[in-house]
Structure formats: C-alpha cells, structure tokens
Design a protein around this motif. Structure first.
Motif, PDB file in Angstrom:
ATOM      1  N   GLU A  77      32.256   5.353  31.636  1.00 55.33           N
ATOM      2  CA  GLU A  77      30.854   5.137  31.962  1.00 55.33           C
ATOM      3  C   GLU A  77      30.275   6.374  32.644  1.00 55.33           C
ATOM      4  O   GLU A  77      30.995   7.113  33.333  1.00 55.33           O
ATOM      5  CB  GLU A  77      30.690   3.927  32.894  1.00 55.33           C
ATOM      6  N   GLY A  78      28.984   6.586  32.472  1.00 55.83           N
ATOM      7  CA  GLY A  78      28.305   7.671  33.152  1.00 55.83           C
ATOM      8  C   GLY A  78      28.043   8.852  32.233  1.00 55.83           C
ATOM      9  O   GLY A  78      28.440   8.871  31.065  1.00 55.83           O
ATOM     10  N   HIS A  79      27.373   9.833  32.794  1.00 56.99           N
ATOM     11  CA  HIS A  79      26.863  10.970  32.027  1.00 56.99           C
ATOM     12  C   HIS A  79      27.802  12.160  32.129  1.00 56.99           C
ATOM     13  O   HIS A  79      28.065  12.638  33.231  1.00 56.99           O
ATOM     14  CB  HIS A  79      25.474  11.334  32.568  1.00 56.99           C
ATOM     15  N   THR A  80      28.296  12.627  30.983  1.00 60.29           N
ATOM     16  CA  THR A  80      29.228  13.740  30.825  1.00 60.29           C
ATOM     17  C   THR A  80      30.623  13.340  31.300  1.00 60.29           C
ATOM     18  O   THR A  80      30.811  12.276  31.910  1.00 60.29           O
ATOM     19  CB  THR A  80      28.756  15.026  31.538  1.00 60.29           C
ATOM     20  N   ALA A  81      31.589  14.219  31.027  1.00 68.73           N
ATOM     21  CA  ALA A  81      32.980  13.854  31.280  1.00 68.73           C
ATOM     22  C   ALA A  81      33.741  14.886  32.103  1.00 68.73           C
ATOM     23  O   ALA A  81      34.445  14.521  33.050  1.00 68.73           O
ATOM     24  CB  ALA A  81      33.704  13.629  29.943  1.00 68.73           C
ATOM     25  N   TYR A  82      33.655  16.154  31.761  1.00 62.67           N
ATOM     26  CA  TYR A  82      34.469  17.171  32.433  1.00 62.67           C
ATOM     27  C   TYR A  82      34.107  17.241  33.912  1.00 62.67           C
ATOM     28  O   TYR A  82      32.946  17.296  34.275  1.00 62.67           O
ATOM     29  CB  TYR A  82      34.259  18.539  31.782  1.00 62.67           C
ATOM     30  N   GLY A  83      35.120  17.200  34.765  1.00 62.80           N
ATOM     31  CA  GLY A  83      34.902  17.263  36.198  1.00 62.80           C
ATOM     32  C   GLY A  83      34.715  15.920  36.860  1.00 62.80           C
ATOM     33  O   GLY A  83      34.683  15.847  38.087  1.00 62.80           O
ATOM     34  N   ARG A  84      34.621  14.832  36.055  1.00 61.60           N
ATOM     35  CA  ARG A  84      34.422  13.522  36.679  1.00 61.60           C
ATOM     36  C   ARG A  84      35.147  12.400  35.934  1.00 61.60           C
ATOM     37  O   ARG A  84      34.926  11.236  36.233  1.00 61.60           O
ATOM     38  CB  ARG A  84      32.924  13.174  36.769  1.00 61.60           C
ATOM     39  N   SER A  85      36.007  12.725  34.987  1.00 57.71           N
ATOM     40  CA  SER A  85      36.609  11.670  34.171  1.00 57.71           C
ATOM     41  C   SER A  85      38.092  11.506  34.487  1.00 57.71           C
ATOM     42  O   SER A  85      38.450  10.816  35.435  1.00 57.71           O
ATOM     43  CB  SER A  85      36.404  11.969  32.688  1.00 57.71           C
ATOM     44  N   ASN A  86      38.966  12.171  33.709  1.00 56.41           N
ATOM     45  CA  ASN A  86      40.408  11.992  33.922  1.00 56.41           C
ATOM     46  C   ASN A  86      41.158  13.256  33.525  1.00 56.41           C
ATOM     47  O   ASN A  86      40.576  14.229  33.026  1.00 56.41           O
ATOM     48  CB  ASN A  86      40.922  10.765  33.157  1.00 56.41           C
ATOM     49  N   ASP A  87      42.461  13.253  33.744  1.00 56.05           N
ATOM     50  CA  ASP A  87      43.285  14.429  33.463  1.00 56.05           C
ATOM     51  C   ASP A  87      43.318  14.764  31.980  1.00 56.05           C
ATOM     52  O   ASP A  87      43.508  15.928  31.605  1.00 56.05           O
ATOM     53  CB  ASP A  87      44.706  14.212  33.976  1.00 56.05           C
TER      54      ASP A  87
ATOM     55  N   ILE B 210      40.832  14.657  29.738  1.00 60.31           N
ATOM     56  CA  ILE B 210      39.692  15.535  29.453  1.00 60.31           C
ATOM     57  C   ILE B 210      39.877  16.876  30.143  1.00 60.31           C
ATOM     58  O   ILE B 210      39.639  17.943  29.554  1.00 60.31           O
ATOM     59  CB  ILE B 210      38.374  14.875  29.902  1.00 60.31           C
ATOM     60  N   LEU B 211      40.299  16.836  31.394  1.00 62.13           N
ATOM     61  CA  LEU B 211      40.468  18.071  32.163  1.00 62.13           C
ATOM     62  C   LEU B 211      41.445  19.010  31.462  1.00 62.13           C
ATOM     63  O   LEU B 211      41.170  20.210  31.295  1.00 62.13           O
ATOM     64  CB  LEU B 211      40.972  17.730  33.563  1.00 62.13           C
ATOM     65  N   ASP B 212      42.585  18.490  31.034  1.00 67.89           N
ATOM     66  CA  ASP B 212      43.595  19.335  30.407  1.00 67.89           C
ATOM     67  C   ASP B 212      43.116  19.884  29.068  1.00 67.89           C
ATOM     68  O   ASP B 212      43.410  21.043  28.723  1.00 67.89           O
ATOM     69  CB  ASP B 212      44.898  18.555  30.216  1.00 67.89           C
ATOM     70  N   ILE B 213      42.401  19.077  28.303  1.00 70.48           N
ATOM     71  CA  ILE B 213      41.911  19.539  26.995  1.00 70.48           C
ATOM     72  C   ILE B 213      40.953  20.714  27.173  1.00 70.48           C
ATOM     73  O   ILE B 213      41.068  21.744  26.493  1.00 70.48           O
ATOM     74  CB  ILE B 213      41.238  18.385  26.233  1.00 70.48           C
ATOM     75  N   VAL B 214      40.002  20.575  28.099  1.00 72.66           N
ATOM     76  CA  VAL B 214      39.020  21.633  28.309  1.00 72.66           C
ATOM     77  C   VAL B 214      39.684  22.866  28.898  1.00 72.66           C
ATOM     78  O   VAL B 214      39.441  24.001  28.453  1.00 72.66           O
ATOM     79  CB  VAL B 214      37.869  21.143  29.210  1.00 72.66           C
ATOM     80  N   ASP B 215      40.558  22.675  29.879  1.00 71.77           N
ATOM     81  CA  ASP B 215      41.226  23.814  30.507  1.00 71.77           C
ATOM     82  C   ASP B 215      42.098  24.571  29.505  1.00 71.77           C
ATOM     83  O   ASP B 215      42.087  25.807  29.452  1.00 71.77           O
ATOM     84  CB  ASP B 215      42.073  23.350  31.682  1.00 71.77           C
ATOM     85  N   ASP B 216      42.861  23.847  28.703  1.00 75.42           N
ATOM     86  CA  ASP B 216      43.725  24.505  27.718  1.00 75.42           C
ATOM     87  C   ASP B 216      42.896  25.248  26.672  1.00 75.42           C
ATOM     88  O   ASP B 216      43.312  26.307  26.172  1.00 75.42           O
ATOM     89  CB  ASP B 216      44.630  23.480  27.033  1.00 75.42           C
ATOM     90  N   TYR B 217      41.756  24.695  26.348  1.00 75.49           N
ATOM     91  CA  TYR B 217      40.867  25.348  25.383  1.00 75.49           C
ATOM     92  C   TYR B 217      40.354  26.674  25.944  1.00 75.49           C
ATOM     93  O   TYR B 217      40.409  27.722  25.284  1.00 75.49           O
ATOM     94  CB  TYR B 217      39.715  24.408  25.058  1.00 75.49           C
ATOM     95  N   PHE B 218      39.871  26.655  27.188  1.00 74.90           N
ATOM     96  CA  PHE B 218      39.362  27.883  27.786  1.00 74.90           C
ATOM     97  C   PHE B 218      40.479  28.900  28.033  1.00 74.90           C
ATOM     98  O   PHE B 218      40.331  30.093  27.786  1.00 74.90           O
ATOM     99  CB  PHE B 218      38.658  27.584  29.113  1.00 74.90           C
TER     100      PHE B 218
END
Length: 515
Positions: free
Chosen positions: A483-493, A495-503
């Motif tokens: 629930e809520g607006h956007t995911a990175y930084g406020r969701s779960n590990d 999402i965090l790991d996917i974005v971090d590994d991508y960058f």
C-alpha cells in the motif's frame, strides 16, 4: 455543483495527487564534499547540438552547503529552440560517495511536477539511496526549471496563498454562477503568474527539464545518465530516455505515470485509486481499537463522506483561526494515504475532526502545501505544479464535457470524484501552451530500464507502471505488493536489493518479478 473547492482540489490537491514519495527526514551526508570549480570531461559530453556547446562545457563551482553537501548553480538555456536568447539557472545539491572514488552520479527527482530534488536529497538522503548505493555513487538532487531554488515560477505570495485556500463557493450557488466564479478565479491566478513570472512560464515543460538533465549529466562527468525518478519523476525520466536513448544508463522509474494518458484520464484513474486506498485504510482502521469509523468498510467510508459533506457545507476554523475549507481538509486527508505507516496519523486527525476540532487536519494540509508554522511556504510547489501541467497537458474546458467527466469521476470515486472535477478550467486562461501531446513513451536503443509499480498505489495506479514498462522497449517491470505511493526506500528488502543491484552491478531482474 460546488465549484471553487473543486478548482482548489483540481489544482492544489491534484498537486498532491501527483507529488512524489513522502519521506521522513534522514541523516545528512557522511563526509565533507569535494568542492571547487569543475569542467565537464570532454569524453562524457557526447554530441552536442549546435548552439548548446557553452552549456555543456561551462565551469561549475561547487561550494560547501547544508552541512556536508556541495551545492552549485548550472546555467541552461531558457528556450532550447533559441539557446542564445536567454539563460536560467538550475540549483543542484550533491552528496558524495562515502567510499571515495564514485562509480558515477545518480540524479534524483521526487515527483510533482514541482517537487524539490534539492530538498529530498538534503532532508531524506538515507531514504532516497541505501547505504550500499551511497557508498559507490554521488547522489545529486536538483530543482527542475521553474521550481524552488532554480529560476522559479512566481504566482501567489504567502498571504495570497493562505487567502486562496480559504475561498469557497457555497453548495447552493447556481451552476452557471459557480462556473463563472471558477473562471474568474482562474483568470486572476493566470494573470498573477504571467505578470510575476514572465516568459519563463512558457518554458517549464517536461521536455525542456529533461534536456536540462542531459546538461547536468555531462557536467558531472557521466557518459550516460543514472537516474532515480519517483511519480512525476518517471514521466520526466521517460522523456529523457526518449530524447537521449543512447545516453540513458541505469534509470529507475518508481510509481510510474503513463505518458499516453490525457489529463482527464489521469484524474479519473487517480480518483478510482484513491477510493481503493480509502477502503484499504478504513479496513485497517477498523481492525484497531481506537478507530472512530464504526461498522463495516462501507459504513466507515460513508462516515468519511459525511465528514467531507459537513466541511463542504460549512468550513470550520482551525485552532489558529484559519478557515478549513473542503480543499484544505481533503489535502490533509489524502496526505497520509501516501504511506500506510502514516495511517494512524490520519486516524488521529479524523477522530479530532469528528469531535469538532479541525486543527490536526489543517496541520496535515499545511504539510502537503509545505507551509511552515510562521505562515511562509517553503517551496513554490503548487505554482510550479500548475505551470508545468498547463504546458504538458491539453485541458478540456467545454462545460458540457466537464459535466460528463464529473459524472465519470463520481462513478469511479463516490468520495473524491466530485472534488477532482473541473480541473481543466485552471489552464483555460493560461498565457502559454500547451506544448506537449500525450503519447506512449519510446526509447529504442536505451540500456535496460527498471520500472516499479505498487499494487495499492493511490497516486500512480499500478496499471500505469505496467503500461510504461510495456511502452519502453528495454524496460523490465517489478511489482511491490503493498500500500502507498512508490516502493524504493519504504517497502521491503526485495525491492531494495533489486534496485541496489541494478545500480551497483547492472543486474537486471527478470521481467515480472513480484516482491
């Protein structure tokens, strides 16, 4: 027909609807930044259109600022079709990589349009980028053209903004009279913006802002842009990818807009998404002992609707004497829907409102308007939002079509639909634009792009992220079931790991991954 509050909702509350992630302040940068005069690496600049060479090769003076950040002002052309005509400035703030030599720079946009990338990096750096990403990347926030510390749109003064928030049209006002009052208010606002801003008002469109980002990319020395865009920032990022696919590096679009939708389609989809979010909030509230909304979900939603109606019919004073109109009330109500961790705060404000005290809801509205306790507005987000949208979207202004659109909105959202109607009237007397036609995004040849959608997103409905990922040839889509607006930084590990590994590693997840 209750028109003025609809205009307020369609303008200022819609600014909230499209605003970016709601982040709490986080710690500042961890070490003293590199400062001094920097000139772009010629190898990073790439091909430059004729007339733009001075902008891509300018010297940029980075100075210490804001407790361990570096700040600079970058010159860009007012009008890219005539770059020698006049210049404006873009304000930027940089947090240096914590591990020494950076892998590159990530530009950040928090949404809006009108959101301050400067503020989001200064105030919420740890929520914008994880420790892993900050170790290897410089993080650069910037205020897009027209916004805040950059060469900015100016419309209302602080006192005029307060006064505008207190205006309303009584519910029993005849339809035609209400419509004319709305149009008169829109004309007055458009005249103020044109008089106080000047020709900048015609050049704060999204494509121009995307071209500014390419100058920023070159000046930080990156051959390709690395970018994290939330909400409207995804539209800005998609515009960049379409203009510069060969310079598009690792781009993350979180809480995506669908560039193919008209203004009216955007509003209709948001109305339905906020109705869905309201029902999710009410269900969560009713599972707690302190919930002031009795019965089942339908009964709880009806109680919220009754509360809206009461404020609509008779605006209420807050503790400081300011009038809480339906526009401000809905602003305050919507803000906590952006993050389910804020739902208990909304419950507290609803509880006090049902007891006849509207101060807590006004406080939330002030947060969404970025109004400080001393009566000043810390940014020009409302004015910038409207200015960009009036250039980016052709608006429906025909009264009969507006009434038909209203009926659709009410059907999609019995709670919010009526309050979001008639938004097109805001731009009817605008002195410039529109300059953009909604169309699907396209960036053939771009590196793999990452699009994230949240299933319960109230401001950028989940379906929009699927649409944007489908439009962008090299995009992969990731879902957060939350629930809520956007995911990175406020969701779960996940999402965090996917974005971090991508960058950090260029790791592209499998399309369709769900977290």
């Amino acid at each position: 027909m209750r028109r003025l509050h609809r205009w307020v909702a369609s303008g200022t509350a819609a600014a909230l609807l499209l605003s970016g992630c709601t982040l709490l302040p986080g710690p500042s940068a961890d070490k003293a930044p590199d400062t001094g005069v920097v000139t772009a690496d010629p190898d990073a600049i790439g091909d430059v259109p004729a007339g733009l060479e001075p902008f891509y090769s300018q010297e940029v003076e980075w100075e210490p600022c804001e407790d361990d950040f570096a700040c600079a002002r970058v010159e860009v052309p007012l009008d890219y079709s005539d770059p020698g005509r006049a210049t404006i400035e873009i304000a930027a703030i940089r947090a240096d990589a914590t591990k020494g030599e950076p892998q590159g720079t990530i530009l950040v946009n928090p949404g809006g349009p009108g959101g301050s990338g400067y503020n989001i990096v200064r105030d919420a750096l740890q929520r914008v980028a994880s420790d892993r990403v900050r170790a290897d990347y410089d993080i650069l926030g910037f205020d897009p053209r027209g916004v805040n510390r950059s060469t900015a749109v100016e419309c209302r003064t602080d006192k005029e903004q307060d006064a505008a928030r207190e205006e309303f049209i009584p519910p029993d006002t005849p339809d035609e009279e209400a419509l004319e009052l709305l149009r008169a208010e829109a004309r007055e606002y458009a005249d103020l913006c044109a008089e106080r801003t000047g020709e900048l008002l015609g050049f704060v469109d999204t494509d121009s802002a995307a071209r500014d980002m390419d100058i920023l990319r070159a000046l930080v020395g990156d051959p390709k842009l690395n970018y994290l865009g939330f909400s409207y920032g995804t539209l800005l990022g998609a515009a960049y990818a379409g203009l510069f696919p060969e310079r598009s590096g690792r781009l993350v679009f979180d809480g995506a807009l669908n560039p193919a939708l008209s203004n009216e389609q955007v509003t209709l989809a948001q109305a339905a998404a906020f109705e869905k979010a309201l029902r999710a909030y009410v269900a969560d509230c009713q599972a707690r002992e302190d919930c002031p909304l009795p019965g089942d979900v339908d009964a709880g939603v009806a109680a919220v609707q009754d509360l809206f109606t009461a404020v609509q019919e008779e605006p209420k004073p807050a503790e400081d004497g300011r009038l809480v109109t339906i526009g401000s009330f809905v602003q305050g109500f919507i803000l906590p829907l952006y993050d389910d961790s804020s739902w208990p705060t909304l419950t507290d404000a609803v509880t006090t409102a049902l007891e006849g005290d509207y101060t807590d809801m006004m406080y939330l509205a002030d947060l969404s308007f970025e109004r400080e306790a001393d009566g000043t507005y810390s940014t020009n987000a409302t004015d910038a939002f409207l200015s960009v949208n009036c250039l980016d979207y052709p608006m429906v202004t025909d009264p009969e079509q507006l009434r038909r659109d209203e009926a659709e909105l009410v059907a999609a959202s019995p709670t919010f639909g009526e309050l979001l109607a008639y938004g097109g009237l805001t731009c009817e007397p605008w002195k410039y634009g529109p300059v953009r036609e909604p169309a699907p995004a396209s960036a053939p040849g771009a590196d793999p792009l990452l699009v994230i959608g949240t299933t319960g997103d109230p401001a950028t409905p989940y379906e929009w992220s699927l649409a944007l990922a489908d439009q962008l040839e090299s995009a992969v889509h990731v879902t957060w079931e939350g629930e809520g607006h956007t995911a990175y930084g406020r969701s779960n590990d996940c999402i965090l790991d996917i974005v971090d590994d991508y960058f950090l590693e260029g790791a592209v997840p499998k399309d369709g991954v769900r977290c």
